[in-house]
Motif scaffolding. Structure first.
Motif, PDB file in Angstrom:
ATOM      1  N   ASP A 253       6.699  49.462  19.948  1.00 22.31           N
ATOM      2  CA  ASP A 253       7.655  48.967  20.946  1.00 22.31           C
ATOM      3  C   ASP A 253       9.100  49.108  20.498  1.00 22.31           C
ATOM      4  O   ASP A 253       9.992  49.362  21.309  1.00 22.31           O
ATOM      5  CB  ASP A 253       7.371  47.486  21.251  1.00 22.31           C
ATOM      6  CG  ASP A 253       6.008  47.279  21.873  1.00 22.31           C
ATOM      7  OD1 ASP A 253       5.696  47.967  22.855  1.00 22.31           O
ATOM      8  OD2 ASP A 253       5.248  46.426  21.370  1.00 22.31           O
ATOM      9  N   VAL A 254       9.341  48.922  19.202  1.00 18.42           N
ATOM     10  CA  VAL A 254      10.707  48.967  18.665  1.00 18.42           C
ATOM     11  C   VAL A 254      10.698  49.752  17.363  1.00 18.42           C
ATOM     12  O   VAL A 254       9.824  49.551  16.514  1.00 18.42           O
ATOM     13  CB  VAL A 254      11.258  47.547  18.398  1.00 18.42           C
ATOM     14  CG1 VAL A 254      12.624  47.610  17.709  1.00 18.42           C
ATOM     15  CG2 VAL A 254      11.354  46.751  19.682  1.00 18.42           C
ATOM     16  N   VAL A 255      11.675  50.646  17.225  1.00 16.40           N
ATOM     17  CA  VAL A 255      11.864  51.379  15.986  1.00 16.40           C
ATOM     18  C   VAL A 255      13.129  50.867  15.307  1.00 16.40           C
ATOM     19  O   VAL A 255      14.185  50.732  15.948  1.00 16.40           O
ATOM     20  CB  VAL A 255      12.000  52.896  16.239  1.00 16.40           C
ATOM     21  CG1 VAL A 255      12.507  53.618  14.987  1.00 16.40           C
ATOM     22  CG2 VAL A 255      10.665  53.484  16.661  1.00 16.40           C
ATOM     23  N   VAL A 256      13.025  50.578  14.025  1.00 15.85           N
ATOM     24  CA  VAL A 256      14.188  50.234  13.209  1.00 15.85           C
ATOM     25  C   VAL A 256      14.380  51.373  12.219  1.00 15.85           C
ATOM     26  O   VAL A 256      13.418  51.845  11.607  1.00 15.85           O
ATOM     27  CB  VAL A 256      13.985  48.909  12.450  1.00 15.85           C
ATOM     28  CG1 VAL A 256      15.254  48.539  11.669  1.00 15.85           C
ATOM     29  CG2 VAL A 256      13.601  47.788  13.404  1.00 15.85           C
ATOM     30  N   THR A 257      15.603  51.845  12.075  1.00 14.72           N
ATOM     31  CA  THR A 257      15.863  52.933  11.145  1.00 14.72           C
ATOM     32  C   THR A 257      17.325  52.905  10.726  1.00 14.72           C
ATOM     33  O   THR A 257      18.125  52.114  11.244  1.00 14.72           O
ATOM     34  CB  THR A 257      15.505  54.298  11.769  1.00 14.72           C
ATOM     35  OG1 THR A 257      15.537  55.308  10.744  1.00 14.72           O
ATOM     36  CG2 THR A 257      16.472  54.675  12.887  1.00 14.72           C
ATOM     37  N   TYR A 258      17.668  53.765   9.791  1.00 12.39           N
ATOM     38  CA  TYR A 258      19.041  53.855   9.295  1.00 12.39           C
ATOM     39  C   TYR A 258      19.761  55.028   9.958  1.00 12.39           C
ATOM     40  O   TYR A 258      19.200  56.107  10.121  1.00 12.39           O
ATOM     41  CB  TYR A 258      19.039  54.042   7.776  1.00 12.39           C
ATOM     42  CG  TYR A 258      18.422  52.887   7.027  1.00 12.39           C
ATOM     43  CD1 TYR A 258      19.100  51.676   6.887  1.00 12.39           C
ATOM     44  CD2 TYR A 258      17.151  52.989   6.470  1.00 12.39           C
ATOM     45  CE1 TYR A 258      18.543  50.617   6.207  1.00 12.39           C
ATOM     46  CE2 TYR A 258      16.574  51.929   5.780  1.00 12.39           C
ATOM     47  CZ  TYR A 258      17.271  50.745   5.652  1.00 12.39           C
ATOM     48  OH  TYR A 258      16.706  49.683   4.981  1.00 12.39           O
ATOM     49  N   GLY A 259      21.007  54.823  10.337  1.00 13.60           N
ATOM     50  CA  GLY A 259      21.797  55.881  10.937  1.00 13.60           C
ATOM     51  C   GLY A 259      22.674  55.350  12.051  1.00 13.60           C
ATOM     52  O   GLY A 259      22.700  54.147  12.328  1.00 13.60           O
ATOM     53  N   ASP A 260      23.407  56.252  12.709  1.00  7.51           N
ATOM     54  CA  ASP A 260      24.268  55.845  13.813  1.00  7.51           C
ATOM     55  C   ASP A 260      23.803  56.522  15.104  1.00  7.51           C
ATOM     56  O   ASP A 260      22.870  57.328  15.110  1.00  7.51           O
ATOM     57  CB  ASP A 260      25.737  56.163  13.527  1.00  7.51           C
ATOM     58  CG  ASP A 260      25.967  57.631  13.196  1.00  7.51           C
ATOM     59  OD1 ASP A 260      25.144  58.484  13.610  1.00  7.51           O
ATOM     60  OD2 ASP A 260      26.959  57.944  12.525  1.00  7.51           O
ATOM     61  N   GLN A 261      24.449  56.184  16.219  1.00  6.14           N
ATOM     62  CA  GLN A 261      24.006  56.695  17.515  1.00  6.14           C
ATOM     63  C   GLN A 261      24.158  58.209  17.610  1.00  6.14           C
ATOM     64  O   GLN A 261      23.318  58.895  18.212  1.00  6.14           O
ATOM     65  CB  GLN A 261      24.787  56.021  18.644  1.00  6.14           C
ATOM     66  CG  GLN A 261      24.227  56.318  20.034  1.00  6.14           C
ATOM     67  CD  GLN A 261      22.776  55.902  20.196  1.00  6.14           C
ATOM     68  OE1 GLN A 261      22.423  54.754  19.908  1.00  6.14           O
ATOM     69  NE2 GLN A 261      21.920  56.810  20.650  1.00  6.14           N
ATOM     70  N   ALA A 262      25.221  58.755  17.025  1.00  6.21           N
ATOM     71  CA  ALA A 262      25.417  60.196  17.068  1.00  6.21           C
ATOM     72  C   ALA A 262      24.250  60.916  16.387  1.00  6.21           C
ATOM     73  O   ALA A 262      23.758  61.949  16.877  1.00  6.21           O
ATOM     74  CB  ALA A 262      26.736  60.580  16.397  1.00  6.21           C
ATOM     75  N   ARG A 263      23.810  60.356  15.291  1.00  6.33           N
ATOM     76  CA  ARG A 263      22.676  60.949  14.574  1.00  6.33           C
ATOM     77  C   ARG A 263      21.406  60.815  15.390  1.00  6.33           C
ATOM     78  O   ARG A 263      20.588  61.738  15.455  1.00  6.33           O
ATOM     79  CB  ARG A 263      22.531  60.257  13.218  1.00  6.33           C
ATOM     80  CG  ARG A 263      21.533  60.903  12.278  1.00  6.33           C
ATOM     81  CD  ARG A 263      21.759  60.371  10.873  1.00  6.33           C
ATOM     82  NE  ARG A 263      20.802  60.942   9.928  1.00  6.33           N
ATOM     83  CZ  ARG A 263      19.618  60.412   9.657  1.00  6.33           C
ATOM     84  NH1 ARG A 263      19.256  59.293  10.259  1.00  6.33           N
ATOM     85  NH2 ARG A 263      18.803  60.972   8.790  1.00  6.33           N
ATOM     86  N   MET A 264      21.222  59.662  16.022  1.00  3.26           N
ATOM     87  CA  MET A 264      20.044  59.460  16.845  1.00  3.26           C
ATOM     88  C   MET A 264      20.037  60.404  18.036  1.00  3.26           C
ATOM     89  O   MET A 264      18.994  60.915  18.442  1.00  3.26           O
ATOM     90  CB  MET A 264      19.982  58.008  17.316  1.00  3.26           C
ATOM     91  CG  MET A 264      18.736  57.670  18.139  1.00  3.26           C
ATOM     92  SD  MET A 264      17.156  58.105  17.333  1.00  3.26           S
ATOM     93  CE  MET A 264      17.248  57.119  15.844  1.00  3.26           C
ATOM     94  N   ASP A 265      21.215  60.662  18.616  1.00  4.03           N
ATOM     95  CA  ASP A 265      21.308  61.604  19.736  1.00  4.03           C
ATOM     96  C   ASP A 265      20.857  62.996  19.314  1.00  4.03           C
ATOM     97  O   ASP A 265      20.186  63.707  20.080  1.00  4.03           O
ATOM     98  CB  ASP A 265      22.740  61.653  20.270  1.00  4.03           C
ATOM     99  CG  ASP A 265      23.151  60.354  20.968  1.00  4.03           C
ATOM    100  OD1 ASP A 265      22.254  59.571  21.332  1.00  4.03           O
ATOM    101  OD2 ASP A 265      24.366  60.135  21.127  1.00  4.03           O
ATOM    102  N   GLU A 266      21.230  63.394  18.103  1.00  9.18           N
ATOM    103  CA  GLU A 266      20.809  64.697  17.594  1.00  9.18           C
ATOM    104  C   GLU A 266      19.304  64.729  17.375  1.00  9.18           C
ATOM    105  O   GLU A 266      18.624  65.709  17.696  1.00  9.18           O
ATOM    106  CB  GLU A 266      21.540  65.014  16.282  1.00  9.18           C
ATOM    107  CG  GLU A 266      22.989  65.408  16.449  1.00  9.18           C
ATOM    108  CD  GLU A 266      23.136  66.684  17.272  1.00  9.18           C
ATOM    109  OE1 GLU A 266      22.409  67.663  16.981  1.00  9.18           O
ATOM    110  OE2 GLU A 266      23.957  66.701  18.201  1.00  9.18           O
ATOM    111  N   LEU A 267      18.772  63.633  16.823  1.00  4.81           N
ATOM    112  CA  LEU A 267      17.335  63.558  16.579  1.00  4.81           C
ATOM    113  C   LEU A 267      16.555  63.652  17.880  1.00  4.81           C
ATOM    114  O   LEU A 267      15.504  64.296  17.955  1.00  4.81           O
ATOM    115  CB  LEU A 267      16.987  62.252  15.851  1.00  4.81           C
ATOM    116  CG  LEU A 267      17.452  62.130  14.403  1.00  4.81           C
ATOM    117  CD1 LEU A 267      17.272  60.703  13.911  1.00  4.81           C
ATOM    118  CD2 LEU A 267      16.657  63.086  13.513  1.00  4.81           C
TER     119      LEU A 267
END
Length: 323
Positions: A253-267
């Motif tokens: 339901d929820v993912v916790v991880t390290y990084g910022d939104q820009a990085r998540m957008d790329e992922l």
């Protein structure tokens, strides 16, 4: 939540008198350690072991310099700085563990005991440290000690086992009070993903069921997905699976991880990662290299310092709907 310890617990330590009989023997992964008398000079290696004596009102003679989440570069996390100030203490010796344990620096503090209940020390490390002073190692496996075990093990190592029990009970009460304000997290399944490498997204790393980041999510009212449990190896604090198997985590339901939104957008542009349901819903808590990110790995002093803020982030992710 920026207070360190509940007033009730501080009052308890101020008025109580406890005794631990000696010699005292403490079991751990490398055997047993026998303490002939109550230690006075306390040193620690590894992550946050120094927070146990600090929480109990004892200033160590030396401990590991913070190498993650240290915003101002002074080697101390903010809750440690605050506690030292509360105790009116100067900063003790800080050991640089960037390249491993600095055995010479530890020896220079002339400790009576070395706390390492939450650490990754090897047998060779343990043997070398034991030539300096008795060592309190982790109970079972490297980096799998829970915050409760860290407190119990290290508190016993400094002759304050009963006070350690009281500290655990106080922190549990604080957690219960804070969690009660977030019923929306009850039953939500949380997965803690390790740093995803944009250069290689062929695998997904995750913290295993034995890691205390994962167990802390359970403390906060969530549960560990069955897929994470099944993919976790006994005695390992992390795991890795092929990104092609990302569908196995459809119960997250929820993912916790390290990084910022820009990085998540790329992922999210990666077709395999995009199949991760929680990522597709943007049900993600992003943690930076800052105190909040550090405190997701809970410690005696960090728990009350960030508890409310962390719960808020988890709640926002758990209820987020991007559609």
């Amino acid at each position: 939540m920026k207070h360190l310890l509940a007033i009730a617990f501080t009052a308890l330590l101020a008025t109580a008198t406890f005794a631990q009989e000696y010699p005292a023997t403490i079991s751990h992964a490398f055997g047993t350690t026998t303490l002939k008398a109550k230690p006075v000079r306390i040193a620690s290696v590894g992550w946050a072991n120094h927070e146990v004596p600090l929480a109990l009102g004892i200033v160590p003679v030396g401990f590991a310099r913070a190498n993650w989440g240290d915003d101002d570069g002074d080697g101390l996390l903010p809750w440690v700085s605050a506690r030292l100030s509360e105790l009116g203490a100067d900063v003790p010796a800080l050991f640089d563990e960037g390249d491993g344990i600095d055995f010479e620096a530890v020896a220079e503090t002339n400790p009576d005991v070395i706390l390492a209940a939450y650490s990754g020390i090897t047998r060779a490390d343990y043997d070398t440290l034991s030539r300096i002073a008795p060592v309190i190692a982790y109970p079972e496996a490297a980096w799998t000690t829970t915050w409760r075990e860290m407190i119990h093990q290290n508190a016993a190592g400094i002759g304050m086992a009963t006070e350690g029990d009281a500290l655990v009970a106080d922190l549990e009460a604080q957690i219960a009070t804070a969690v009660a304000k977030h019923p929306e997290l009850s039953g939500k399944r949380g997965m803690f993903v390790t740093h995803l490498d944009l250069r290689d997204l062929s695998t997904i790393g995750f913290y295993a069921a034995a890691d205390q980041r994962v167990q802390f999510l359970e403390d906060l009212g969530m549960s560990t997905p069955q897929a994470v449990k099944e993919a976790s190896e006994a005695g390992k604090y992390s795991g890795r699976v092929s990104a092609e198997r990302v569908d196995m985590f459809d119960d997250v339901d929820v993912v916790v991880t390290y990084g910022d939104q820009a990085r998540m957008d790329e992922l999210a542009k990666n077709p395999l990662i995009a199949r991760f349901p929680a990522v597709a819903r943007n049900a993600v808590v992003l943690l930076a290299n800052d105190p909040m990110g550090t405190a997701a790995n809970p410690t005696p002093l960090s728990i009350p310092y960030v508890l409310d803020d962390y719960l808020t982030l988890l709640s926002q992710a758990a209820t987020r709907d991007t559609q």
